[in-house]
Design a protein around this motif. Structure first.
Motif, PDB file in Angstrom:
ATOM      1  N   ILE A   3      50.024  37.331  19.801  1.00 48.55           N
ATOM      2  CA  ILE A   3      50.083  37.183  21.254  1.00 48.55           C
ATOM      3  C   ILE A   3      48.679  36.855  21.752  1.00 48.55           C
ATOM      4  N   LEU A   4      48.621  36.293  22.964  1.00 54.92           N
ATOM      5  CA  LEU A   4      47.342  35.983  23.600  1.00 54.92           C
ATOM      6  C   LEU A   4      47.148  36.907  24.803  1.00 54.92           C
ATOM      7  N   ALA A   5      45.964  37.477  24.895  1.00 55.75           N
ATOM      8  CA  ALA A   5      45.664  38.384  26.002  1.00 55.75           C
ATOM      9  C   ALA A   5      44.489  37.827  26.798  1.00 55.75           C
ATOM     10  N   LYS A   6      44.711  37.607  28.105  1.00 54.60           N
ATOM     11  CA  LYS A   6      43.648  37.128  28.992  1.00 54.60           C
ATOM     12  C   LYS A   6      42.934  38.313  29.636  1.00 54.60           C
ATOM     13  N   TYR A   7      41.615  38.193  29.796  1.00 55.67           N
ATOM     14  CA  TYR A   7      40.847  39.266  30.431  1.00 55.67           C
ATOM     15  C   TYR A   7      39.474  38.706  30.832  1.00 55.67           C
ATOM     16  N   GLY A   8      38.795  39.453  31.681  1.00 52.48           N
ATOM     17  CA  GLY A   8      37.444  39.064  32.082  1.00 52.48           C
ATOM     18  C   GLY A   8      37.394  37.719  32.793  1.00 52.48           C
ATOM     19  N   ASP A   9      36.288  37.032  32.611  1.00 58.27           N
ATOM     20  CA  ASP A   9      36.049  35.736  33.249  1.00 58.27           C
ATOM     21  C   ASP A   9      36.553  34.615  32.348  1.00 58.27           C
ATOM     22  N   GLY A  10      37.865  34.406  32.363  1.00 54.02           N
ATOM     23  CA  GLY A  10      38.466  33.330  31.596  1.00 54.02           C
ATOM     24  C   GLY A  10      38.504  33.563  30.098  1.00 54.02           C
ATOM     25  N   LYS A  11      38.324  34.804  29.644  1.00 54.46           N
ATOM     26  CA  LYS A  11      38.357  35.095  28.213  1.00 54.46           C
ATOM     27  C   LYS A  11      39.791  35.259  27.731  1.00 54.46           C
ATOM     28  N   CYS A  12      39.966  34.998  26.443  1.00 53.41           N
ATOM     29  CA  CYS A  12      41.302  35.104  25.845  1.00 53.41           C
ATOM     30  C   CYS A  12      41.151  35.508  24.375  1.00 53.41           C
ATOM     31  N   SER A  13      41.907  36.504  23.952  1.00 48.38           N
ATOM     32  CA  SER A  13      41.829  36.980  22.561  1.00 48.38           C
ATOM     33  C   SER A  13      43.214  36.988  21.930  1.00 48.38           C
ATOM     34  N   LEU A  14      43.191  36.819  20.624  1.00 52.40           N
ATOM     35  CA  LEU A  14      44.422  36.781  19.843  1.00 52.40           C
ATOM     36  C   LEU A  14      44.649  38.156  19.198  1.00 52.40           C
ATOM     37  N   PHE A  15      45.883  38.656  19.284  1.00 49.92           N
ATOM     38  CA  PHE A  15      46.204  39.954  18.693  1.00 49.92           C
ATOM     39  C   PHE A  15      47.515  39.872  17.921  1.00 49.92           C
ATOM     40  N   ILE A  91      40.925  40.886  35.035  1.00 48.83           N
ATOM     41  CA  ILE A  91      40.432  39.504  35.014  1.00 48.83           C
ATOM     42  C   ILE A  91      39.458  39.325  36.169  1.00 48.83           C
ATOM     43  N   GLU A  92      38.705  38.256  36.125  1.00 40.52           N
ATOM     44  CA  GLU A  92      37.741  37.976  37.197  1.00 40.52           C
ATOM     45  C   GLU A  92      38.472  37.847  38.541  1.00 40.52           C
ATOM     46  N   GLY A  93      38.036  38.605  39.529  1.00 42.30           N
ATOM     47  CA  GLY A  93      38.672  38.569  40.842  1.00 42.30           C
ATOM     48  C   GLY A  93      39.745  39.616  41.017  1.00 42.30           C
ATOM     49  N   GLY A  94      40.218  40.221  39.929  1.00 40.36           N
ATOM     50  CA  GLY A  94      41.214  41.287  40.005  1.00 40.36           C
ATOM     51  C   GLY A  94      42.513  40.860  40.665  1.00 40.36           C
ATOM     52  N   ALA A  95      43.037  41.722  41.519  1.00 39.09           N
ATOM     53  CA  ALA A  95      44.327  41.471  42.159  1.00 39.09           C
ATOM     54  C   ALA A  95      44.283  40.266  43.085  1.00 39.09           C
ATOM     55  N   GLU A  96      43.123  39.998  43.687  1.00 36.26           N
ATOM     56  CA  GLU A  96      43.011  38.861  44.604  1.00 36.26           C
ATOM     57  C   GLU A  96      43.150  37.527  43.880  1.00 36.26           C
ATOM     58  N   ALA A  97      42.842  37.508  42.605  1.00 34.90           N
ATOM     59  CA  ALA A  97      42.950  36.261  41.832  1.00 34.90           C
ATOM     60  C   ALA A  97      44.403  35.917  41.526  1.00 34.90           C
ATOM     61  N   VAL A  98      45.247  36.914  41.462  1.00 34.90           N
ATOM     62  CA  VAL A  98      46.672  36.687  41.155  1.00 34.90           C
ATOM     63  C   VAL A  98      47.525  37.516  42.125  1.00 34.90           C
ATOM     64  N   PRO A  99      47.530  37.164  43.423  1.00 34.14           N
ATOM     65  CA  PRO A  99      48.241  37.987  44.417  1.00 34.14           C
ATOM     66  C   PRO A  99      49.735  38.093  44.158  1.00 34.14           C
ATOM     67  N   GLU A 100      50.380  37.002  43.818  1.00 27.92           N
ATOM     68  CA  GLU A 100      51.825  37.039  43.584  1.00 27.92           C
ATOM     69  C   GLU A 100      52.158  37.882  42.349  1.00 27.92           C
ATOM     70  N   LEU A 101      51.379  37.686  41.296  1.00 29.28           N
ATOM     71  CA  LEU A 101      51.588  38.461  40.068  1.00 29.28           C
ATOM     72  C   LEU A 101      51.319  39.952  40.317  1.00 29.28           C
ATOM     73  N   TYR A 102      50.309  40.218  41.136  1.00 30.38           N
ATOM     74  CA  TYR A 102      49.973  41.620  41.444  1.00 30.38           C
ATOM     75  C   TYR A 102      51.125  42.308  42.171  1.00 30.38           C
ATOM     76  N   LYS A 103      51.743  41.579  43.134  1.00 29.67           N
ATOM     77  CA  LYS A 103      52.885  42.146  43.863  1.00 29.67           C
ATOM     78  C   LYS A 103      54.047  42.432  42.911  1.00 29.67           C
TER      79      LYS A 103
END
Length: 198
Positions: A3-15, A91-103
């Motif tokens: 799977i791919l996990a996004k986090y931080g400022d545009g980072k992505c890691s494989l697990f 992720i960078e910006g937190g909830a404000e970066a993904v408002p719809e997803l956050y809701k």
């Protein structure tokens, strides 16, 4: 499987999730640089969390994920009793970066919290019924024990007990024989004395 996990400022890691939940969470924290106390979880594009903290540590995490899907790391804050408090996308910006997803995330977690409370309520009701059943059994046992005591102390049982004590003790019989023997010897002695006078 991965799977791919996004986090931080545009980072992505494989697990690789084909391992125990506790190992996957530990590996994500170490690789992504989050402290041990972080309530780490993963959320999909529909805002549904995987609920990693809700599963036993040795659960195989592979069944919780879809192969090659992309997820976002989140931090779920919980109260000491396990109740949901808040969720924050890591992720960078937190909830404000993904408002719809956050809701979607908050709605989903609120539903899970309601389900958790219902489960807690059912479990408490089950335990209360078990305690009531145990108390009822104890009362039945106490009543049975009390009836047994009463029956042992009833007039019929006391009468039987008294009748067993009316028998003449064996020790008193030899005493009466001895007294009779004593009377017999005195008569013989008297008759012998009279014979001598004649």
């Amino acid at each position: 499987m991965f799977i791919l996990a996004k986090y931080g400022d545009g980072k992505c890691s494989l697990f690789n999730p084909d391992c125990m939940v506790v190992n996957l969470v530990r590996h994500m924290k170490e690789k992504c640089g989050y402290p041990e106390e972080t309530g780490l979880d993963l959320v999909d594009q529909n805002g549904e969390t995987r609920g990693l903290s809700r599963y036993p540590p040795r659960t195989n995490a592979a069944k919780l994920f879809n192969d090659r899907h992309v997820y976002i790391l989140v931090n779920i804050e919980r109260a000491p009793d396990g109740s949901y408090r808040d969720v924050a996308p890591l992720i960078e910006g937190g909830a404000e970066a993904v408002p719809e997803l956050y809701k979607k995330m908050t709605d989903h977690l609120q539903q899970l919290e309601m389900q958790r409370l219902e489960e807690v309520k059912r479990e408490n009701e089950r335990r209360e019924k078990e305690r009531e059943r145990q108390r009822a059994l104890e009362l039945i046992e106490e009543e049975r024990h009390h009836k047994k005591k009463v029956s042992m102390a009833s007039p019929e049982s006391l009468a039987v007990e008294k009748s067993t004590h009316k028998k003449t003790p064996e020790k008193s019989r030899p005493t009466s024989r001895m007294s009779l023997e004593g009377k017999g010897t005195s008569k013989v002695n008297i008759s012998r004395g009279r014979g001598r006078k004649h």
